[in-house]
Design an enzyme around this catalytic site. Structure first.
Site, PDB file in Angstrom:
ATOM      1  CG  ASP A  45      -1.335 -16.605  43.074  1.00  0.00           C
ATOM      2  OD1 ASP A  45      -0.379 -16.536  42.258  1.00  0.00           O
ATOM      3  OD2 ASP A  45      -1.981 -17.660  43.261  1.00  0.00           O
ATOM      4  CG  ASP A  96      -4.963 -18.895  42.879  1.00  0.00           C
ATOM      5  OD1 ASP A  96      -4.526 -18.802  41.718  1.00  0.00           O
ATOM      6  OD2 ASP A  96      -4.238 -19.090  43.861  1.00  0.00           O
ATOM      7  CG  ASN A 143      -1.666 -16.572  39.284  1.00  0.00           C
ATOM      8  OD1 ASN A 143      -0.716 -17.062  38.673  1.00  0.00           O
ATOM      9  ND2 ASN A 143      -2.498 -17.290  40.016  1.00  0.00           N
ATOM     10  CB  THR A 170      -3.533 -21.985  45.852  1.00  0.00           C
ATOM     11  OG1 THR A 170      -4.225 -20.735  46.050  1.00  0.00           O
ATOM     12  CG2 THR A 170      -4.271 -23.092  46.572  1.00  0.00           C
ATOM     13  CG  PHE A 199       4.421 -18.669  38.957  1.00  0.00           C
ATOM     14  CD1 PHE A 199       3.394 -18.302  39.816  1.00  0.00           C
ATOM     15  CD2 PHE A 199       5.151 -17.667  38.338  1.00  0.00           C
ATOM     16  CE1 PHE A 199       3.092 -16.961  40.030  1.00  0.00           C
ATOM     17  CE2 PHE A 199       4.864 -16.331  38.545  1.00  0.00           C
ATOM     18  CZ  PHE A 199       3.838 -15.980  39.401  1.00  0.00           C
ATOM     19  CG  ASN A 200       2.336 -20.955  43.332  1.00  0.00           C
ATOM     20  OD1 ASN A 200       2.087 -19.865  42.801  1.00  0.00           O
ATOM     21  ND2 ASN A 200       1.420 -21.902  43.471  1.00  0.00           N
ATOM     22  CG  HIS A 244      -1.832 -25.693  38.421  1.00  0.00           C
ATOM     23  ND1 HIS A 244      -0.904 -26.618  38.001  1.00  0.00           N
ATOM     24  CD2 HIS A 244      -1.894 -24.746  37.440  1.00  0.00           C
ATOM     25  CE1 HIS A 244      -0.414 -26.250  36.832  1.00  0.00           C
ATOM     26  NE2 HIS A 244      -0.994 -25.121  36.467  1.00  0.00           N
ATOM     27  CG  ASP A 245      -4.041 -22.809  42.667  1.00  0.00           C
ATOM     28  OD1 ASP A 245      -4.194 -21.645  42.267  1.00  0.00           O
ATOM     29  OD2 ASP A 245      -2.915 -23.344  42.765  1.00  0.00           O
TER      30      ASP A 245
HETATM   31  O1  RIB Z   1       2.340 -23.105  38.714  1.00  0.00           O
HETATM   32  C1  RIB Z   1       0.958 -23.024  38.941  1.00  0.00           C
HETATM   33  C2  RIB Z   1       0.653 -22.151  40.112  1.00  0.00           C
HETATM   34  O2  RIB Z   1       1.095 -20.823  39.850  1.00  0.00           O
HETATM   35  C3  RIB Z   1      -0.854 -22.031  40.389  1.00  0.00           C
HETATM   36  O3  RIB Z   1      -1.065 -21.822  41.761  1.00  0.00           O
HETATM   37  C4  RIB Z   1      -1.239 -20.817  39.620  1.00  0.00           C
HETATM   38  O4  RIB Z   1      -2.412 -20.194  40.163  1.00  0.00           O
HETATM   39  C5  RIB Z   1      -0.032 -19.949  39.829  1.00  0.00           C
HETATM   40  O5  RIB Z   1      -0.155 -19.329  41.102  1.00  0.00           O
HETATM   41 CA    CA Z   2      -2.306 -19.844  42.461  1.00  0.00          CA
END
Ligand code: RIB
Ligand code: CA
Length: 311
Positions: free
Chosen positions: A11, A16, A40, A124, A165-166, A239-240
């Site tokens: 996303d 990403d 996102n 991701t 979040f994901n 993160h990703d």
């Molecule tokens: O919490 C972080 C994740 O949520 C990452 O993948 C960021 O890109 C969002 O998608």
């Molecule tokens: Ca992401």
């Protein structure tokens, strides 16, 4: 060199976008295709961003638009982190090729069917597309060697106090994935909050001094500002790309194979990943949870990919 064929479901989103660059430019990864999912940003935005990053990378892989809402119909863009375009901070090139006519899940199924090797799915963003694939094409599970996802946390969350979040975006999808019976690796906040874009990393990017590195710096400076504003973190966590990095070199992370369940009903905890590190619930281990990152190995890969992209 033995490569790992992957499908990247994402996303884009700043981190990403970096995962796409790492997937394209590391020689140990064969990127078969990119599918997008809302998270996102709304699905149209994140899909356009995926095409723009492919244009930046001067690469052409099949890109297909995936789910715009979660399995239960929830949709929310986190404009607070990634900005109005879902990838604010630097001007990106226009797309250089068209989207696939089929949707994200259909592209995943097509790539799995056509591959003469088992394929790793790297996710991701919210896990909606991956869950729908597993339910709609159960016969293709045998073509999936591994699912690696960025998401969840053995500790606190970032979208709510206990949900990352994901996973928060589609807990039902995450539940399907962690209980799919396939090899699953989780890169949660525990490990991704070690993948910090420090001042020294920015200095290394500055030294590259290419058109691509300048754009990456612009994107990451925007990302850094929102992490400072929202989470008071001086250095933002990238993160990703961690989910891709561990396929390049498994020693970049240390994992524990434990039981992970998804909280679906908690009034305050829905979307939490219940990571049973000390086996208190007696559940069957089902997920390899990444808990430690080798910072130098990770950033060597990531910086090399950006450098390659600039050549
Ligand atoms: O919490 C972080 C994740 O949520 C990452 O993948 C960021 O890109 C969002 O998608
Ligand atoms: Ca992401």
């Amino acid at each position: 060199m033995e490569t790992t064929p992957i499908i990247l479901d994402c996303d884009p989103g700043h981190d990403d976008a970096m995962a796409i660059l790492l997937s394209v430019f590391n020689p140990k990864i064969e990127l078969l295709g990119i599918t997008t999912v809302s998270g996102n940003g709304a699905i149209e935005k994140v899909t356009q961003n995926a095409l723009r990053i492919c244009a930046l990378a001067k690469t052409k892989v099949p890109v297909a638009k995936g789910a715009g809402v979660s399995i239960l119909g929830q949709a929310e863009a986190s404009v607070e982190i990634h900005g109005e375009t879902a990838l604010d901070g630097a001007p990106l090139p226009n797309p250089t090729f068209e989207l696939e006519k089929i949707n994200g899940v259909e592209l995943m199924a097509k790539l799995l069917s056509e591959s003469n090797r088992k394929v790793t799915i790297v996710a991701t963003g919210p896990l909606t597309n991956v869950a729908i694939l597993l339910k709609a094409y159960p016969e293709l599970k045998k073509k999936i060697s591994h699912i690696v996802f960025m998401g969840g946390s053995a500790g606190r969350g970032n979208r709510t106090p206990y949900a990352e979040f994901n996973i928060w975006m589609d807990p039902e999808a995450a539940d399907i994935v962690v209980n799919s019976g396939l090899p699953v690796t989780m890169c949660g906040l525990d490990v991704t909050h070690q993948a910090l874009v420090t001042k020294e990393i920015f200095e290394k990017l500055e030294k590259q001094n290419t058109e691509v590195s300048k754009i990456v710096i612009g994107l990451l400076k925007f990302f850094a500002q929102t992490y400072l504003d929202v989470f008071e973190m001086p250095d933002p966590p990238l993160h990703d790309p961690v989910a891709v990095a561990l396929l390049i070199d498994p020693t970049v992370v240390k994992t524990q194979f434990v039981n992970v369940e998804i909280e679906l009903d908690g009034k305050y905890t829905r979307g939490a990943t219940v990571v049973d590190i000390f086996d208190r619930n007696g559940g069957k281990p089902n997920v390899h949870v990444a808990l430690e990152l080798d910072f130098d190995k990770f950033w060597n890969m990531m910086l090399s990919a950006v450098d390659e992209a600039g050549k």
